[in-house]
Structures are given as C-alpha cells and as structure tokens.
Design an enzyme around this catalytic site. Structure first.
Site, PDB file in Angstrom:
ATOM      1  CG  ASP A  25      -2.251   0.611   0.996  1.00 12.37           C
ATOM      2  OD1 ASP A  25      -2.304   1.611   0.258  1.00 12.37           O
ATOM      3  OD2 ASP A  25      -3.251   0.105   1.536  1.00 12.37           O
ATOM      4  CG  ASP A  27      -4.323   6.006   0.757  1.00 11.79           C
ATOM      5  OD1 ASP A  27      -5.346   5.321   0.906  1.00 11.79           O
ATOM      6  OD2 ASP A  27      -4.112   7.072   1.372  1.00 11.79           O
ATOM      7  CD  GLU A  50      -8.388   5.079  -1.786  1.00 10.58           C
ATOM      8  OE1 GLU A  50      -9.368   4.806  -1.067  1.00 10.58           O
ATOM      9  OE2 GLU A  50      -7.332   5.570  -1.337  1.00 10.58           O
ATOM     10  CG  HIS A  58      -8.913  -0.556   4.010  1.00 12.09           C
ATOM     11  ND1 HIS A  58      -8.750  -0.605   2.637  1.00 12.09           N
ATOM     12  CD2 HIS A  58      -8.447   0.662   4.386  1.00 12.09           C
ATOM     13  CE1 HIS A  58      -8.215   0.530   2.219  1.00 12.09           C
ATOM     14  NE2 HIS A  58      -8.019   1.307   3.246  1.00 12.09           N
ATOM     15  CG  ASP A  59     -11.122   3.076   3.366  1.00  8.49           C
ATOM     16  OD1 ASP A  59     -10.846   3.083   4.581  1.00  8.49           O
ATOM     17  OD2 ASP A  59     -10.371   3.558   2.505  1.00  8.49           O
TER      18      ASP A  59
END
Length: 559
Positions: free
Chosen positions: A98, A200, A254, A330-331
């Site tokens: 990540d 991210d 993302e 995870h979000d």
C-alpha cells in the site's frame, strides 16, 4: 511472463491489524500473515494487497506513515516482512504494498523539519499557506474526516493542509525533490522484491494552483479542489518512467472523485501510468435519496442503479483501460450486509450470488479478508468504535451541529462504518475466534461461532469453496479475461444478467438480487441447445428454464 499477467489474477486484501495475531498482544502481525499463507494458497489467489505495515503512530490505522522504510512495531520487523515475502513467492503469491504518498504522518522526519522555519529545506515538502487577512485558514476546504483541512503552526505563522487527519499533512508534489524522494523509496521496495503498489488516494496528489475554494459544501473529495489536479498525469507518467516501467508490477490507483473518462487516462492500456484504478461510484450510495451528510445519511444503491453503474464502467473502459472489480475493502462495510442479505437463511446464498455477479465481469477481481467466508457487518455501542472517521463525524454532526440524532447516527455507523471491515478475522469458533490468545485490539463480531474459516473448510459447499471455484474459473477461462460484456434485461428490477462473448464461445451470468422467486422467461431467448452450467449457488440448477430462487446465481456456457 505475460507483461499483463494481472489481467486474470485475483487479488486478496489483508488488513494486517485484524488478520491474525501470532504473539498474543491482540494485534494482527506479519508472523500471523506468514502462518496463514497456506490458507490463501488453498483459496487460489495470486496477489496479496497488504494494507500499510510501515512505521506509524497509528492515528489513522497506519495510513499515517512516519518511516516508509521501516515496519510498525505492532506488526514486527523488516526481517518478518522478508520472511512473508519469501514464503509468499514460494507459493506463487505476489505481494502488493500500500503506497501512501498523498500525505505522511506529522511525525515523519520531513514534517518535523518542515515546521521548524520557512527557510528549512524541508518546508516546501508540504502544502503550507499564509492565513487570510483575518488570520483564518486560506480557504474553506474541509478534511475528509470532518472539520477544517488546515492546521495553524505558530513556529512558521502558516497553516498546513491535511486532507485527512491533522496528523496527516499533505505532501507538496509540485516540489521535484518530493517526487525524487518518493520514487527512490518505491525503487527500494521494488529492489527488495515486492510485486506492485496499491496507491492510496493517488488522484489527490496534484492540488489546484491558488487553492480555489470550490463548492460551498465540498471537501477535498467532493469538490474540485483536491482530486484530479492539473499535474496528476504528468506526475504519474514520471513515476511510471522512473520506477514502475522498470519492474513487472501490478499497480492500482485509489482514485476518489474520478469519472470513467478521466479513468481512461490513469489506466490507459498504453501502460504509461497505472494498470487499473479503484473508483467508488458503485459504493458511494444511491442518487435516489438526497443526503446532506455524505455517507452518514445516504443509502446503498438500488439494484438497478448498481447494475447500471457496473455496466457503465464495463462499456466506457472497453478497449481503453482496465477495470478493477470489488464490493468490499477496508474502507467499506461488508458487501453481504450492504448488497445482499446477512440473515442466517440467506447469508451464504447472497454472498455467493454477489461474488458471481462481480467476478465474471471484465477486470481484475479483489477479495477482502473474510469476504470469502461471508463475514457480516457488526452492531456495537457507539463508544466501542475506534475509527477516527466515526469519532470526528459524531462530534461534528451529533454533538456540535446537532444535524443528525444519536440514534440515526448509530444506525448509519452500523451500516456504513469502516470498522465493519476491521473487526478481527474469524478463524474458528474458539475464544476470540482464533484471532488471538490475548485481548483483541477491537471487538469481535458476535457471529464468529457461526461464521469462521474452520467451519467453512469443513463444509464442501461453503462460501470459501465457492470462491475457490470462482478463482479457478477465472484462471482457466480466457473468455472471462478478454471476452466482451453485454448487459441483458436492463429494465428488470431484480435480475442482473450479462453475456461474456469471444469469437469461439458465449457464457451467460445471471444473478437474482432479491429474496423473491423470479421468472427467467426474458433470458430464455439468449440460450439455444447448449446449457453447460459452470458454477451455481443452488446445486440442482441445470439450465435456464426454472425460475430463479432467492439470491440465486449461476454462470452457464451457452455457445
């Protein structure tokens, strides 16, 4: 090796803090991941996307990084990471890190230097701005975690920008030295042997010059102030040229706030930027109900909206860019609770149905830890939620502005909170679900004795084995990677059906997203004499004619 090997790969996301604890401190760690690599090899996945394990004060669950080339103490050491990498590779599993480079932690050495003085060489590594004439922040940008996106620092007499927590100052990508430092760090990880990056909020790294205010009620996500800035593609092409193109990687950005037209630039098939992006339209809520507080008073998309959105992205990126396929991460809350039915009667059926609907579209599928056993949302008292997003929104909406009642906010948290995905993984039905021998860092789901890996591995028609079959099909059938996508029955209120077609063959995918029994009459005309069922969540399905039962799904070769 196929240069675009990631096209028929399946990615599994691990949230390390909640995956598996090896030492009894209640926190998942790298050794825990090491212990469970054989389980993931059994599932058949190709790539692990590991949420951040870097050194971090953990204000935002590791997305606030204080050292990009060290490991958070909670998770272990760099030697532990190297062991995970080596064993994963021995099992033909790749590791995707990540990459969090829109911001750092305020405890990163760059920021500590940056706030010492305006003359410090690191000052320009971050987004600093002078107060306005009244001493207020330079504009009205809001943090994605509520409140102003600006924080004043006395020592320099300026505000710094933080699109997220105040402990996450935004980097200044317009400074070539910042880009050089980031590319050097990425190269270090690639030389270590990792296989890719999930990036991210990468669409936010280029800010608009002059820091324009944007819409009255817009924050960095929803305004035109932080997403898809003027230099974004210049910076990503530079990253590609200096780092990504030199290795055989998988890259996914993302990209909040990016539409399909913009996505074609980020994930162009010419390979000049990224391999694919995550966009969030399909998990951003229904357009049919007005909402004033983002996710906290929105509702999930209706089935027709969800189907139309998936189809739009399938069609718009065809021949131009590559899709990522996901319902969970995870979000996001758990997909079986959001889009399916998490009751005891329908949980497994609807988990399988959602996987069928998603995995057989064109793109690379992503599985979030626990999705493969049908884990569900949780309902805890508000004071047990640790997520900074929940805590800040509660203070802002319930306490300060009183725009949402506590009861409504609690229900929204139960349905939407990121913590739904962050409860510990459910390995067995023993105390603490086999996640830890100590006190878990976060409360376990009340359903872990019903829903766990041990039980799933013992039951030959479990959600786990269904995912294993989906992945096997994905690997073995070229049509699922390269075939065309065509939506069927676009007006139907309950059925999501589509064709996948190549020169040689045609397959139909059918999903009933309701607990009603629904006729397949409208689909019969697409099927002639060949009815070769490849996968189904009701074992007695043999062809197209029988009605669809609640949450039924199947894929069938028809030509």
């Amino acid at each position: 090796m196929n240069e675009k090997w990631w096209k028929n790969a399946v990615v599994y996301q691990i949230y390390p803090r909640s995956f598996k604890d090896s030492n009894g401190d209640g926190i998942g760690d790298l050794e825990g991941i090491y212990e469970k690599l054989d389980y993931l090899a059994e599932l058949g996945i190709d790539v692990i996307w590991m949420s951040p394990v870097y050194k971090s004060p953990n204000d935002d669950n590791g997305y606030d990084i204080s050292d990009y080339q060290d490991i958070m103490d909670d998770f272990g050491t760099m030697d532990d990471f190297d062991r995970v990498l080596k064993k994963a590779h021995s099992l033909n599993i790749k590791i995707m890190m990540d990459l969090v480079v829109n911001h750092t932690s305020d405890e990163h050495k760059w920021f500590i230097e940056s706030k010492k003085s305006k003359d410090n060489p690191y000052h320009d590594y971050y987004m600093w701005a002078d107060p306005d004439k009244n001493g207020n922040p330079p504009n009205r940008w809001e943090s994605c975690f509520s409140g102003s996106a600006w924080e004043y620092v006395e020592s320099v007499g300026q505000f710094y920008l933080h699109s997220f927590s105040r402990k996450q100052p935004d980097l200044n990508w317009d400074n070539p030295k910042v880009r050089e430092e980031v590319f050097k760090m990425m190269t270090w990880w690639c030389d270590k042997g990792i296989d890719g990056f999930r990036m991210d909020v990468i669409s936010m790294i280029s800010k608009y010059p002059g820091l324009p205010d944007g819409p009255e009620n817009g924050n960095g996500y929803t305004g035109n102030t932080s997403c898809d800035g003027p230099n974004i593609h210049k910076y990503l092409r530079e990253m590609n040229e200096k780092v990504l193109s030199k290795y055989r990687l998988i890259t996914v950005g993302e990209c909040p706030g990016v539409n399909a037209e913009q996505a074609k630039k980020y994930a162009n098939i010419d390979g000049s930027e990224l391999d694919m992006i995550f966009q969030f339209e399909h998990v951003s809520g229904s357009a049919l109900k007005p909402c004033h507080h983002g996710k906290w008073d929105g509702e999930a998309m209706t089935m027709p909206e969800l189907r139309a959105n998936f189809t739009k992205w399938q069609k718009d990126l065809e021949g131009c860019a590559w899709n990522s396929l996901f319902l969970s991460n995870h979000d996001q809350p758990r997909c079986v609770s959001r889009f399916g039915n998490d009751s005891e009667q329908y949980r497994e059926l609807s988990a399988k149905m959602l996987a069928t609907m998603t995995h057989f579209q064109k793109g690379t599928p992503y599985v979030y830890q626990g999705e493969e056993i049908g884990m569900t949302n949780v309902q805890f008292p508000l004071d047990e939620y640790g997520d900074i997003e929940v805590r800040n929104a509660y203070q802002d909406l319930v306490i300060k502005n009183k725009t949402i009642s506590e009861d409504d906010f609690r229900k929204a948290v139960w349905n939407k909170s990121r913590d739904n995905a962050r409860v510990p993984m459910q390995w067995d039905d023993s105390e603490n679900a086999g996640f830890t021998t100590g006190k878990p860092w976060f409360r376990l789901s009340d359903r872990y004795q019903e829903i766990n890996v041990k039980k799933a591995l013992e039951k030959n028609d479990s959600v786990f084995y269904y995912y294993k079959d989906l992945i096997r099909l994905r690997h073995g059938e070229e049509l699922l990677t390269e075939g065309d996508y065509q939506l069927l029955l676009p007006e139907d209120e309950k059925i999501f059906a589509y064709l996948r077609t190549s020169d040689k063959e045609q397959w139909i995918v059918v999903a009933n997203l309701s607990e009603d029994t629904v006729s397949t009459e409208g689909l019969a005309k697409y099927v002639s004499d060949k009815e070769d069922i490849k996968i189904t969540n009701y074992k007695d399905r043999t062809g197209i004619k029988a009605d669809l039962r609640p949450y039924e799904a199947f894929m069938m070769r028809i030509r």
